[in-house]
Write a protein that holds these residues in place. Structure first.
Motif, PDB file in Angstrom:
ATOM      1  N   GLN A 103       1.019  -1.085  -0.060  1.00 23.62           N
ATOM      2  CA  GLN A 103       0.020   0.004   0.196  1.00 23.62           C
ATOM      3  C   GLN A 103       0.897   1.304   0.102  1.00 23.62           C
ATOM      4  OE1 GLN A 103      -0.823  -2.664   2.337  1.00 23.62           O
ATOM      5  NE2 GLN A 103      -2.287  -3.114   0.848  1.00 23.62           N
ATOM      6  N   THR A 104       1.867   1.301  -0.936  1.00 19.96           N
ATOM      7  CA  THR A 104       2.798   2.205  -0.828  1.00 19.96           C
ATOM      8  C   THR A 104       3.102   2.681  -2.238  1.00 19.96           C
ATOM      9  OG1 THR A 104       4.075   1.492   1.089  1.00 19.96           O
ATOM     10  CG2 THR A 104       5.031   3.030  -0.522  1.00 19.96           C
ATOM     11  N   PRO A 105       3.021   4.284  -2.731  1.00 23.94           N
ATOM     12  CA  PRO A 105       3.041   4.706  -4.087  1.00 23.94           C
ATOM     13  C   PRO A 105       4.579   4.551  -4.365  1.00 23.94           C
ATOM     14  CG  PRO A 105       2.359   6.147  -2.650  1.00 23.94           C
ATOM     15  CD  PRO A 105       2.266   4.962  -1.783  1.00 23.94           C
ATOM     16  N   VAL A 106       4.704   4.274  -5.551  1.00 28.69           N
ATOM     17  CA  VAL A 106       6.456   4.027  -5.934  1.00 28.69           C
ATOM     18  C   VAL A 106       6.993   5.109  -5.712  1.00 28.69           C
ATOM     19  CG1 VAL A 106       7.785   3.862  -7.942  1.00 28.69           C
ATOM     20  CG2 VAL A 106       5.567   2.663  -7.925  1.00 28.69           C
ATOM     21  N   THR A 107       6.562   6.271  -5.615  1.00 24.39           N
ATOM     22  CA  THR A 107       7.265   7.677  -5.302  1.00 24.39           C
ATOM     23  C   THR A 107       7.695   7.853  -4.028  1.00 24.39           C
ATOM     24  OG1 THR A 107       5.319   8.780  -5.222  1.00 24.39           O
ATOM     25  CG2 THR A 107       6.258   9.015  -7.024  1.00 24.39           C
ATOM     26  N   ALA A 108       6.834   7.199  -3.158  1.00 27.89           N
ATOM     27  CA  ALA A 108       7.348   7.038  -1.584  1.00 27.89           C
ATOM     28  C   ALA A 108       8.185   5.653  -1.190  1.00 27.89           C
ATOM     29  CB  ALA A 108       5.868   7.073  -0.957  1.00 27.89           C
ATOM     30  N   SER A 116      11.315   3.330  -0.931  1.00 27.55           N
ATOM     31  CA  SER A 116      12.679   3.296  -1.069  1.00 27.55           C
ATOM     32  C   SER A 116      13.209   2.646  -1.955  1.00 27.55           C
ATOM     33  CB  SER A 116      13.469   2.977   0.364  1.00 27.55           C
ATOM     34  OG  SER A 116      13.171   1.494   0.692  1.00 27.55           O
ATOM     35  N   GLU A 117      14.301   2.719  -2.599  1.00 27.18           N
ATOM     36  CA  GLU A 117      14.982   1.831  -3.691  1.00 27.18           C
ATOM     37  C   GLU A 117      15.383   0.452  -3.029  1.00 27.18           C
ATOM     38  OE1 GLU A 117      16.058   0.103  -7.107  1.00 27.18           O
ATOM     39  OE2 GLU A 117      15.282   2.204  -6.924  1.00 27.18           O
ATOM     40  N   GLU A 151      14.392  -5.349  -3.256  1.00 30.04           N
ATOM     41  CA  GLU A 151      14.071  -6.453  -2.363  1.00 30.04           C
ATOM     42  C   GLU A 151      12.872  -7.256  -3.212  1.00 30.04           C
ATOM     43  OE1 GLU A 151      11.997  -7.580   1.962  1.00 30.04           O
ATOM     44  OE2 GLU A 151      13.456  -5.994   1.978  1.00 30.04           O
ATOM     45  N   ILE A 152      11.966  -6.453  -3.634  1.00 29.47           N
ATOM     46  CA  ILE A 152      10.824  -7.083  -4.349  1.00 29.47           C
ATOM     47  C   ILE A 152      11.058  -7.676  -5.637  1.00 29.47           C
ATOM     48  CG2 ILE A 152       8.538  -6.380  -5.326  1.00 29.47           C
ATOM     49  CD1 ILE A 152       8.000  -4.325  -3.161  1.00 29.47           C
ATOM     50  N   ARG A 153      11.895  -6.896  -6.346  1.00 27.50           N
ATOM     51  CA  ARG A 153      12.397  -7.462  -7.632  1.00 27.50           C
ATOM     52  C   ARG A 153      13.468  -8.631  -7.473  1.00 27.50           C
ATOM     53  NH1 ARG A 153      12.982  -1.578  -8.960  1.00 27.50           N
ATOM     54  NH2 ARG A 153      15.221  -1.632  -7.965  1.00 27.50           N
TER      55      ARG A 153
END
Length: 119
Positions: free
Chosen positions: A49-54, A56-57, A62-64
Motif C-alpha cells: 500500500q505504498t506509491p512508487v514515489t514513496a 525506498s530503492e 528486495e521485491i525485484r
C-alpha cells in the motif's frame, strides 16, 4: 506441456504467496508481456500500500530480487509463464489460461485484493 491440465493442488501452491497471486492477477488482467519492474510496482501498490514515489530503492530492490529468484521461476517451472531473466520479461503462456478460473476465485477470496489488479 501446454496441453497438460494444471492440477488444482498446483494452482493452490502457485497462489499460496500473495506476491504470486498479485503477479498472476495482473497478468490475467493485462494479458501481455510485463517486466519485473512493472510487477514490482504492482506488488508495492497492492501488498505494501505504498506509491512508487514513496518507496525506498531498497524495498523495490528486495521485491525485484524475490520476484526474479523465487516467484517468477516457480511460475515458469509450472509452465504458466515464460521468463527471460536477461530482459526481465514475463509472458503468460497458453497454459496460463487453464488456471484463470481457479485464480479468479482465489483472488476474489483474498480480502487484501480486489479485481481488477492493474498496473
Amino acid at each position: 506441456m501446454s496441453g497438460d491440465s494444471i492440477e488444482f493442488d498446483t494452482v493452490l501452491d502457485l497462489c499460496r504467496d500473495q506476491h504470486r497471486r498479485i503477479v498472476l492477477a495482473v497478468l490475467a488482467e493485462e494479458r501481455r508481456t510485463l517486466t519485473v519492474n512493472d510487477l514490482s510496482k504492482v506488488i508495492l501498490k497492492y501488498n505494501h500500500q505504498t506509491p512508487v514515489t514513496a518507496a525506498s530503492e531498497a524495498v523495490l530492490a528486495e521485491i525485484r530480487l524475490a520476484l526474479s529468484h523465487e516467484h517468477i521461476p516457480r511460475l515458469a517451472s509450472a509452465g504458466v509463464v515464460e521468463y527471460d531473466p536477461e530482459r526481465q520479461h514475463v509472458v503468460p503462456t497458453e497454459r496460463f489460461d487453464q488456471l484463470q478460473p481457479s485464480l479468479f476465485a482465489i483472488v476474489d477470496a483474498d480480502p487484501d485484493l480486489q479485481r481488477p489488479v492493474e498496473l
